[in-house]
Design a protein around this motif. Structure first.
Motif: not given
Length: 111
Positions: A74-99
């Motif tokens: 869920q945290l991964r990013t597809l880089g410009p080299d087409y490799v999936w990786r989890v980048e270090p940094g800040k994420f915000e988790l958001q909870l709701g009943d819809n987007a």
């Protein structure tokens, strides 16, 4: 909303728990949805991405604790080299009943 941990390594997972209550007069379904927002991605990403959800049926006045898991997939990013990786940094988790209706937010740091 409570996180099992607020700082994780790229290969770790975090459990998000929340209590959902039916405040209505009738039995009904609730679908708490957990979204992830990467605050500083190296590539352009959507503002928020659906990470997990759970459908539950609640009787009037009933409350239930729900746990949702967020990990590398869920945290991964597809880089410009087409490799999936989890980048270090800040994420915000958001909870709701819809987007469009985010009710709770929590910060997560990947080291």
């Amino acid at each position: 909303m409570a996180l099992s941990r607020s700082v994780i390594d790229p290969q770790d997972t975090v459990t998000v728990s929340v209590t959902v209550t039916n405040t209505g007069k009738y039995t009904g379904d609730a679908v708490p949805q957990l979204y992830v927002r990467d605050m500083f991605s190296s590539v352009v990403k959507p503002e928020r991405q659906l990470a997990a959800f759970r459908r539950l049926t609640l009787a009037p006045g009933e409350s239930r604790r729900v746990e949702l898991t967020v990990g590398p997939k869920q945290l991964r990013t597809l880089g410009p080299d087409y490799v999936w990786r989890v980048e270090p940094g800040k994420f915000e988790l958001q909870l709701g009943d819809n987007a469009e209706n985010i009710l709770l937010r929590a910060d997560l740091t990947v080291e």
